[in-house]
Design a protein around this motif. Structure first.
Motif, PDB file in Angstrom:
ATOM      1  N   LYS A   1       0.824  -1.205   0.000  1.00  9.08           N
ATOM      2  CA  LYS A   1       0.000   0.000   0.000  1.00  9.08           C
ATOM      3  C   LYS A   1       0.863   1.262   0.000  1.00  9.08           C
ATOM      4  O   LYS A   1       0.520   2.270  -0.621  1.00  9.08           O
ATOM      5  CB  LYS A   1      -0.913   0.015   1.234  1.00  9.08           C
ATOM      6  CG  LYS A   1      -2.036  -1.008   1.194  1.00  9.08           C
ATOM      7  CD  LYS A   1      -2.845  -0.924   2.467  1.00  9.08           C
ATOM      8  CE  LYS A   1      -3.936  -1.985   2.505  1.00  9.08           C
ATOM      9  NZ  LYS A   1      -4.696  -1.947   3.769  1.00  9.08           N
ATOM     10  N   ILE A   2       1.990   1.219   0.710  1.00  8.07           N
ATOM     11  CA  ILE A   2       2.848   2.395   0.835  1.00  8.07           C
ATOM     12  C   ILE A   2       3.506   2.747  -0.491  1.00  8.07           C
ATOM     13  O   ILE A   2       3.676   3.926  -0.826  1.00  8.07           O
ATOM     14  CB  ILE A   2       3.923   2.155   1.923  1.00  8.07           C
ATOM     15  CG1 ILE A   2       3.264   2.072   3.306  1.00  8.07           C
ATOM     16  CG2 ILE A   2       4.980   3.242   1.904  1.00  8.07           C
ATOM     17  CD1 ILE A   2       4.208   1.656   4.408  1.00  8.07           C
ATOM     18  N   ILE A   3       3.885   1.746  -1.272  1.00  7.69           N
ATOM     19  CA  ILE A   3       4.578   1.989  -2.537  1.00  7.69           C
ATOM     20  C   ILE A   3       3.629   2.675  -3.511  1.00  7.69           C
ATOM     21  O   ILE A   3       2.519   2.205  -3.742  1.00  7.69           O
ATOM     22  CB  ILE A   3       5.084   0.672  -3.148  1.00  7.69           C
ATOM     23  CG1 ILE A   3       6.081   0.001  -2.197  1.00  7.69           C
ATOM     24  CG2 ILE A   3       5.734   0.907  -4.500  1.00  7.69           C
ATOM     25  CD1 ILE A   3       6.526  -1.369  -2.642  1.00  7.69           C
ATOM     26  N   PRO A   4       4.033   3.820  -4.100  1.00  6.95           N
ATOM     27  CA  PRO A   4       3.154   4.522  -5.047  1.00  6.95           C
ATOM     28  C   PRO A   4       2.732   3.618  -6.197  1.00  6.95           C
ATOM     29  O   PRO A   4       3.513   2.797  -6.683  1.00  6.95           O
ATOM     30  CB  PRO A   4       4.027   5.685  -5.543  1.00  6.95           C
ATOM     31  CG  PRO A   4       5.035   5.889  -4.465  1.00  6.95           C
ATOM     32  CD  PRO A   4       5.295   4.530  -3.886  1.00  6.95           C
ATOM     33  N   ASN A   5       1.504   3.813  -6.651  1.00  5.71           N
ATOM     34  CA  ASN A   5       0.963   2.995  -7.732  1.00  5.71           C
ATOM     35  C   ASN A   5       1.790   3.135  -9.011  1.00  5.71           C
ATOM     36  O   ASN A   5       2.016   2.154  -9.734  1.00  5.71           O
ATOM     37  CB  ASN A   5      -0.485   3.394  -8.007  1.00  5.71           C
ATOM     38  CG  ASN A   5      -1.169   2.457  -8.975  1.00  5.71           C
ATOM     39  OD1 ASN A   5      -1.184   1.249  -8.775  1.00  5.71           O
ATOM     40  ND2 ASN A   5      -1.736   3.000 -10.040  1.00  5.71           N
ATOM     41  N   SER A   6       2.258   4.340  -9.290  1.00  7.70           N
ATOM     42  CA  SER A   6       3.059   4.572 -10.495  1.00  7.70           C
ATOM     43  C   SER A   6       4.379   3.812 -10.430  1.00  7.70           C
ATOM     44  O   SER A   6       4.858   3.300 -11.446  1.00  7.70           O
ATOM     45  CB  SER A   6       3.325   6.066 -10.680  1.00  7.70           C
ATOM     46  OG  SER A   6       3.953   6.604  -9.523  1.00  7.70           O
ATOM     47  N   LEU A   7       4.979   3.723  -9.230  1.00  6.65           N
ATOM     48  CA  LEU A   7       6.238   2.996  -9.090  1.00  6.65           C
ATOM     49  C   LEU A   7       6.011   1.504  -9.246  1.00  6.65           C
ATOM     50  O   LEU A   7       6.772   0.810  -9.934  1.00  6.65           O
ATOM     51  CB  LEU A   7       6.866   3.300  -7.727  1.00  6.65           C
ATOM     52  CG  LEU A   7       8.205   2.612  -7.424  1.00  6.65           C
ATOM     53  CD1 LEU A   7       9.236   2.947  -8.475  1.00  6.65           C
ATOM     54  CD2 LEU A   7       8.707   3.017  -6.036  1.00  6.65           C
TER      55      LEU A   7
ATOM     56  N   SER B   1      -2.963  10.425 -16.313  1.00  9.76           N
ATOM     57  CA  SER B   1      -1.798  10.738 -17.137  1.00  9.76           C
ATOM     58  C   SER B   1      -0.537  10.949 -16.299  1.00  9.76           C
ATOM     59  O   SER B   1       0.569  10.604 -16.743  1.00  9.76           O
ATOM     60  CB  SER B   1      -2.071  11.990 -17.978  1.00  9.76           C
ATOM     61  OG  SER B   1      -2.389  13.095 -17.132  1.00  9.76           O
ATOM     62  N   ALA B   2      -0.673  11.485 -15.092  1.00 12.97           N
ATOM     63  CA  ALA B   2       0.500  11.689 -14.241  1.00 12.97           C
ATOM     64  C   ALA B   2       1.121  10.344 -13.855  1.00 12.97           C
ATOM     65  O   ALA B   2       2.344  10.160 -13.931  1.00 12.97           O
ATOM     66  CB  ALA B   2       0.109  12.474 -12.984  1.00 12.97           C
ATOM     67  N   GLU B   3       0.279   9.394 -13.455  1.00 11.16           N
ATOM     68  CA  GLU B   3       0.784   8.068 -13.108  1.00 11.16           C
ATOM     69  C   GLU B   3       1.401   7.381 -14.323  1.00 11.16           C
ATOM     70  O   GLU B   3       2.447   6.730 -14.220  1.00 11.16           O
ATOM     71  CB  GLU B   3      -0.344   7.195 -12.540  1.00 11.16           C
ATOM     72  CG  GLU B   3      -0.768   7.588 -11.139  1.00 11.16           C
ATOM     73  CD  GLU B   3      -1.705   6.563 -10.520  1.00 11.16           C
ATOM     74  OE1 GLU B   3      -2.117   5.628 -11.247  1.00 11.16           O
ATOM     75  OE2 GLU B   3      -2.011   6.683  -9.322  1.00 11.16           O
ATOM     76  N   ARG B   4       0.764   7.535 -15.489  1.00 12.40           N
ATOM     77  CA  ARG B   4       1.299   6.902 -16.694  1.00 12.40           C
ATOM     78  C   ARG B   4       2.656   7.470 -17.058  1.00 12.40           C
ATOM     79  O   ARG B   4       3.557   6.745 -17.485  1.00 12.40           O
ATOM     80  CB  ARG B   4       0.306   7.059 -17.853  1.00 12.40           C
ATOM     81  CG  ARG B   4      -0.918   6.164 -17.717  1.00 12.40           C
ATOM     82  CD  ARG B   4      -1.761   6.170 -18.992  1.00 12.40           C
ATOM     83  NE  ARG B   4      -2.512   7.418 -19.135  1.00 12.40           N
ATOM     84  CZ  ARG B   4      -3.731   7.605 -18.653  1.00 12.40           C
ATOM     85  NH1 ARG B   4      -4.344   6.641 -17.987  1.00 12.40           N
ATOM     86  NH2 ARG B   4      -4.347   8.766 -18.834  1.00 12.40           N
ATOM     87  N   GLY B   5       2.834   8.786 -16.897  1.00 17.91           N
ATOM     88  CA  GLY B   5       4.115   9.405 -17.209  1.00 17.91           C
ATOM     89  C   GLY B   5       5.222   8.923 -16.293  1.00 17.91           C
ATOM     90  O   GLY B   5       6.320   8.554 -16.745  1.00 17.91           O
ATOM     91  N   VAL B   6       4.960   8.926 -14.984  1.00 11.21           N
ATOM     92  CA  VAL B   6       5.964   8.472 -14.015  1.00 11.21           C
ATOM     93  C   VAL B   6       6.275   6.994 -14.234  1.00 11.21           C
ATOM     94  O   VAL B   6       7.450   6.583 -14.245  1.00 11.21           O
ATOM     95  CB  VAL B   6       5.470   8.708 -12.568  1.00 11.21           C
ATOM     96  CG1 VAL B   6       6.444   8.089 -11.570  1.00 11.21           C
ATOM     97  CG2 VAL B   6       5.300  10.200 -12.297  1.00 11.21           C
TER      98      VAL B   6
ATOM     99  N   VAL C   1      14.775   5.103  -7.293  1.00 13.68           N
ATOM    100  CA  VAL C   1      15.058   6.473  -6.855  1.00 13.68           C
ATOM    101  C   VAL C   1      14.329   7.485  -7.739  1.00 13.68           C
ATOM    102  O   VAL C   1      13.665   8.418  -7.249  1.00 13.68           O
ATOM    103  CB  VAL C   1      16.580   6.736  -6.862  1.00 13.68           C
ATOM    104  CG1 VAL C   1      16.867   8.217  -6.598  1.00 13.68           C
ATOM    105  CG2 VAL C   1      17.272   5.866  -5.823  1.00 13.68           C
ATOM    106  N   ILE C   2      14.436   7.315  -9.054  1.00 10.56           N
ATOM    107  CA  ILE C   2      13.772   8.234  -9.979  1.00 10.56           C
ATOM    108  C   ILE C   2      12.255   8.175  -9.797  1.00 10.56           C
ATOM    109  O   ILE C   2      11.571   9.208  -9.812  1.00 10.56           O
ATOM    110  CB  ILE C   2      14.157   7.890 -11.433  1.00 10.56           C
ATOM    111  CG1 ILE C   2      15.625   8.254 -11.680  1.00 10.56           C
ATOM    112  CG2 ILE C   2      13.262   8.619 -12.433  1.00 10.56           C
ATOM    113  CD1 ILE C   2      16.156   7.799 -13.022  1.00 10.56           C
ATOM    114  N   GLY C   3      11.715   6.970  -9.613  1.00 10.51           N
ATOM    115  CA  GLY C   3      10.274   6.835  -9.422  1.00 10.51           C
ATOM    116  C   GLY C   3       9.779   7.565  -8.185  1.00 10.51           C
ATOM    117  O   GLY C   3       8.744   8.233  -8.225  1.00 10.51           O
TER     118      GLY C   3
END
Length: 471
Positions: free
Chosen positions: A138-144, A402-407, A428-430
């Motif tokens: 849950k803590i890890i961002p969805n985009s990552l 779109s923000a999640e898709r970009g990351v 790190v970048i994510g």
């Protein structure tokens, strides 16, 4: 005769602490369709041999002995009360190989692999015992998370397509095999045929076997692979030679190796947790169709058994595929047969148990091993290509804006770079991009994201709390 199960009850077992022991012929019957599948699909487990030889620098005979150890590990889930058909953490293989590229094949690479395997063991053990696995995901961002999954798929595909890769060297057999496998597993038109054709339904029950067999036949027909020299008797894995590649001889990994392995180990766990959810979803569907058997799905038990398997590998057979909780293709095939009724398959445990017991026995059948030996790269390539498709598909579906898709796209491209430290850079970048780009809107989405995740895991958590989880 196996112990009989009452209608609607859990399958008979011998309780043993957090585990539930089930033995063939005592607790469940032998399933002949799964035996036939095991005699063919075991070749996929042998597909790890080329990676062991290339990245860990070991000879074929020692690598075959490693496969025996892995085969013993595959028996543990059905034996100890886990309804999932185990396998590798397949989407993590490209990431593991990038990590191993930083080390010279031989003792150094073996120590690096041991370090990674130990970390994966610790993660599964600690998160399983404490129940922190759900919280970590849950803590890890969805985009990552999605970027890692997509990046692993891209890395798997690029590894096969690159100049000098397996598809480049043997394009006809592998491309035909990939097309057939993808059509059988994913095509909407084929699913339509399955609904109206018994033959198509029979083909669909064998998962990737039709594509693999056709690829092998084509490879032999067009001379992309040499014809096998069939030998008779029993295989003789070289366990004495294998010992030269174990921690007792190569020594303990260095601190730097453990530190470098941390990102890869975390990525492998995130992918494996997703596999657990997928596997339990399949079980829940067939349980709904099979009211005669109550399937217990306990996250803690899955973590503990997977931890034991990784510990086994760390000590006796460092394994680039790692020990994963689910072989998606095999589990989906067995779950599909289980859904046909008790006459088709008595229990989900009888299907999975028969499958891998047969797979372990097949490793010692010399005619089978020698037939498949020249075409082992086909099994590995098909596994990686199909995994690439599934990773990219699943990763894309999880992205909400779109923000999640970009990351996620940047994370995926970074992760797929041919650099041993790509996993570190990607994480790190994510995280940086998440805080810079997504974070202002994160508070608005947190409640929605957690709600979706809670829907996926509520049944599983209930199983941990009450000893039984249905799906």
């Amino acid at each position: 005769m196996a112990l009989q199960r009452e209608h609607g009850a859990e399958h008979p077992c011998w309780p043993l602490g957090p585990f539930k022991i089930r033995l063939p012929f005592i607790h469940y019957r032998w399933e002949f369709p799964e035996m036939i599948q095991g005699l063919i699909m075991f070749v996929v487990s042998l597909g790890m041999i080329p990676l062991l030889m290339k990245y860990l620098g070991m000879p074929y005979e020692a690598a075959l002995a490693f496969c025996v150890v892995a085969g013993v590990g595959y028996l543990l889930p059905a034996l100890m009360g886990v309804p999932l058909v185990p396998g590798w953490i397949t989407p993590a293989i490209p990431v593991v190989l990038l990590y191993l590229q930083a080390f010279e094949p031989g003792p150094e690479a073996v120590k690096a692999m041991i370090a990674l395997q130990i970390l994966v063991f610790i993660i599964f053990l600690v998160l399983g015992l404490t129940g922190l696995g759900n919280k970590l995901v849950k803590i890890i961002p969805n985009s990552l998370k999605s970027g890692i999954i997509i990046g692993a798929g891209i890395a798997a595909m690029m590894g096969e397509l690159k100049t000098g890769g397996r598809i480049d060297n043997t394009p006809i057999s592998l491309l035909i095999g990939c097309i057939v496998s993808a059509y059988v597993l994913f095509s909407l038109s084929f699913k339509h045929f399955v609904e109206h054709s018994r033959f198509a339904k029979l083909i669909s029950n064998f998962g990737m076997i039709p594509g693999m067999v056709i690829a092998m036949l084509v490879g032999w027909a067009v001379s992309e692979y040499p014809l096998p020299t069939i030998e008779w008797g029993i295989t003789q894995p070289d366990f004495k030679l294998m010992a030269n590649y174990l921690i007792f001889n190569v020594g303990m990994p260095s601190t730097d190796m453990f530190l470098l392995a941390i990102p890869t180990a975390l990525i492998a766990y995130v992918i494996a947790f997703g596999d657990i959810l997928v596997g339990f979803t399949l079980c829940q569907r067939v349980e709904h169709l099979r009211p005669d058997e109550k399937i217990e799905m306990n996250v803690t038990r899955v973590h503990l058994v997977t931890a034991i398997r990784n510990a086994l590998h760390a000590v006796l057979a460092p394994w680039p595929g790692l020990a994963g909780p689910l072989w998606t293709a095999a589990h989906a095939t067995i779950a599909e047969r289980h859904s046909l009724g008790r006459k088709a398959m008595d229990s989900i445990y009888s299907g999975g148990g028969t499958f891998w017991i047969t797979g372990l026995i097949a490793i010692f059948i010399l005619p089978l091993v020698t037939v498949f030996k020249p075409v082992l790269p086909i099994a590995l390539s098909l596994t990686l290509v199909l995994t690439a498709y599934i990773c990219i598909m699943v990763g894309m579906e999880e992205l909400k804006n779109s923000a999640e898709r970009g990351v996620a796209g940047i994370v995926a491209v970074t992760l797929a770079m041919p650099d041993p430290k790509a996993t570190v850079y990607a994480v790190v970048i994510g995280l940086i991009l998440y805080w810079l780009i997504e974070r202002p809107n994160a508070a608005q989405r947190t409640k929605e994201d957690l709600s979706v995740l809670a829907d996926k895991t509520s049944d599983i958590k209930a199983g941990d709390e009450h000893g039984v989880a249905t799906r």
